[in-house]
Design a protein around this motif. Structure first.
Motif, PDB file in Angstrom:
ATOM      1  N   GLU A  36       0.849  -1.189   0.000  1.00  0.00           N
ATOM      2  CA  GLU A  36       0.000   0.000   0.000  1.00  0.00           C
ATOM      3  C   GLU A  36       0.883   1.236   0.000  1.00  0.00           C
ATOM      4  O   GLU A  36       1.908   1.274   0.677  1.00  0.00           O
ATOM      5  CB  GLU A  36      -0.887   0.040   1.246  1.00  0.00           C
ATOM      6  CG  GLU A  36      -1.895  -1.071   1.312  1.00  0.00           C
ATOM      7  CD  GLU A  36      -2.756  -1.005   2.566  1.00  0.00           C
ATOM      8  OE1 GLU A  36      -2.289  -0.492   3.599  1.00  0.00           O
ATOM      9  OE2 GLU A  36      -3.911  -1.466   2.495  1.00  0.00           O
ATOM     10  N   ASP A  72      -6.152   2.422  -6.890  1.00  0.00           N
ATOM     11  CA  ASP A  72      -6.966   3.097  -5.884  1.00  0.00           C
ATOM     12  C   ASP A  72      -8.415   3.069  -6.352  1.00  0.00           C
ATOM     13  O   ASP A  72      -9.094   4.091  -6.414  1.00  0.00           O
ATOM     14  CB  ASP A  72      -6.483   4.540  -5.671  1.00  0.00           C
ATOM     15  CG  ASP A  72      -7.228   5.238  -4.549  1.00  0.00           C
ATOM     16  OD1 ASP A  72      -7.830   4.550  -3.703  1.00  0.00           O
ATOM     17  OD2 ASP A  72      -7.225   6.483  -4.525  1.00  0.00           O
ATOM     18  N   ASP A  86      -7.131  -3.308  -3.000  1.00  0.00           N
ATOM     19  CA  ASP A  86      -7.419  -1.955  -2.520  1.00  0.00           C
ATOM     20  C   ASP A  86      -8.727  -1.981  -1.719  1.00  0.00           C
ATOM     21  O   ASP A  86      -9.742  -2.474  -2.203  1.00  0.00           O
ATOM     22  CB  ASP A  86      -7.539  -0.985  -3.700  1.00  0.00           C
ATOM     23  CG  ASP A  86      -7.681   0.452  -3.244  1.00  0.00           C
ATOM     24  OD1 ASP A  86      -6.879   0.878  -2.394  1.00  0.00           O
ATOM     25  OD2 ASP A  86      -8.601   1.127  -3.724  1.00  0.00           O
ATOM     26  N   THR A  92      -5.034   5.809  -1.223  1.00  0.00           N
ATOM     27  CA  THR A  92      -4.170   4.685  -0.898  1.00  0.00           C
ATOM     28  C   THR A  92      -4.167   3.730  -2.084  1.00  0.00           C
ATOM     29  O   THR A  92      -5.187   3.136  -2.412  1.00  0.00           O
ATOM     30  CB  THR A  92      -4.645   3.958   0.373  1.00  0.00           C
ATOM     31  OG1 THR A  92      -4.618   4.874   1.464  1.00  0.00           O
ATOM     32  CG2 THR A  92      -3.734   2.775   0.697  1.00  0.00           C
ATOM     33  N   THR A 104      -2.877   0.326  -3.961  1.00  0.00           N
ATOM     34  CA  THR A 104      -2.619  -1.014  -3.440  1.00  0.00           C
ATOM     35  C   THR A 104      -2.384  -2.002  -4.574  1.00  0.00           C
ATOM     36  O   THR A 104      -2.924  -1.850  -5.663  1.00  0.00           O
ATOM     37  CB  THR A 104      -3.839  -1.495  -2.608  1.00  0.00           C
ATOM     38  OG1 THR A 104      -4.160  -0.497  -1.644  1.00  0.00           O
ATOM     39  CG2 THR A 104      -3.565  -2.809  -1.912  1.00  0.00           C
TER      40      THR A 104
END
Length: 142
Positions: free
Chosen positions: A15, A47, A53, A60, A62
């Motif tokens: 992340e 995101d 995610d 954020t 991921t």
């Protein structure tokens, strides 16, 4: 990065919290180099509520990966955030690949001894470089 110690076959989650002073629309891409773990060297992070995610559009980024090929020991994971104006921000974190069941990366003499003590490393990528490059481009210096 979670978990911090992995074996071949484990799934890891990477992340990166990415912010940009000029807003999220100025972020072109967030990429992670997973080549040391059997993945791509320029893997897109997401995101959008997919690929591990947890929440779309929260800043954020991921990506989840099953480790398929890696040597035992410390591995550095590098994340690059790219702005629409071409600017880059980079962050790194480490994890430990334990190549056999029973190896303890915290015990001297075993694979990955004395690893970085992170249970979960949330990579924070700030894009001050985005803002600076954007400002210079707007002034005709970029």
């Amino acid at each position: 990065i979670s978990p911090k110690n992995v074996m071949i076959g484990d799934v890891i989650r990477i992340e990166a919290r990415v912010t940009c002073r000029n807003g999220p629309d100025e972020i072109k891409a967030v990429l992670v180099d997973l080549s040391a773990l059997g993945g791509k060297n320029k893997q897109t992070m997401y995101d959008d509520g997919t690929h591990g995610d947890r929440e779309a559009n929260d800043g954020t980024y991921t990506f989840e990966l099953r480790v398929v090929d890696a040597e035992g020991g410390n591995v550095t994971i590098r994340v690059v955030a790219e702005g629409r104006n071409g600017s880059l921000s980079v962050a790194c974190a480490e994890l430990v690949v334990v190549d056999r069941a029973g190896d303890d990366p915290h015990v001297p003499g075993t694979v990955g001894a004395y690893s970085v003590p992170w249970a979960v490393a949330l990579l924070v990528v700030l894009c001050a470089a985005f803002a600076a490059a954007y400002y210079l481009a707007r002034r005709g210096r970029g």
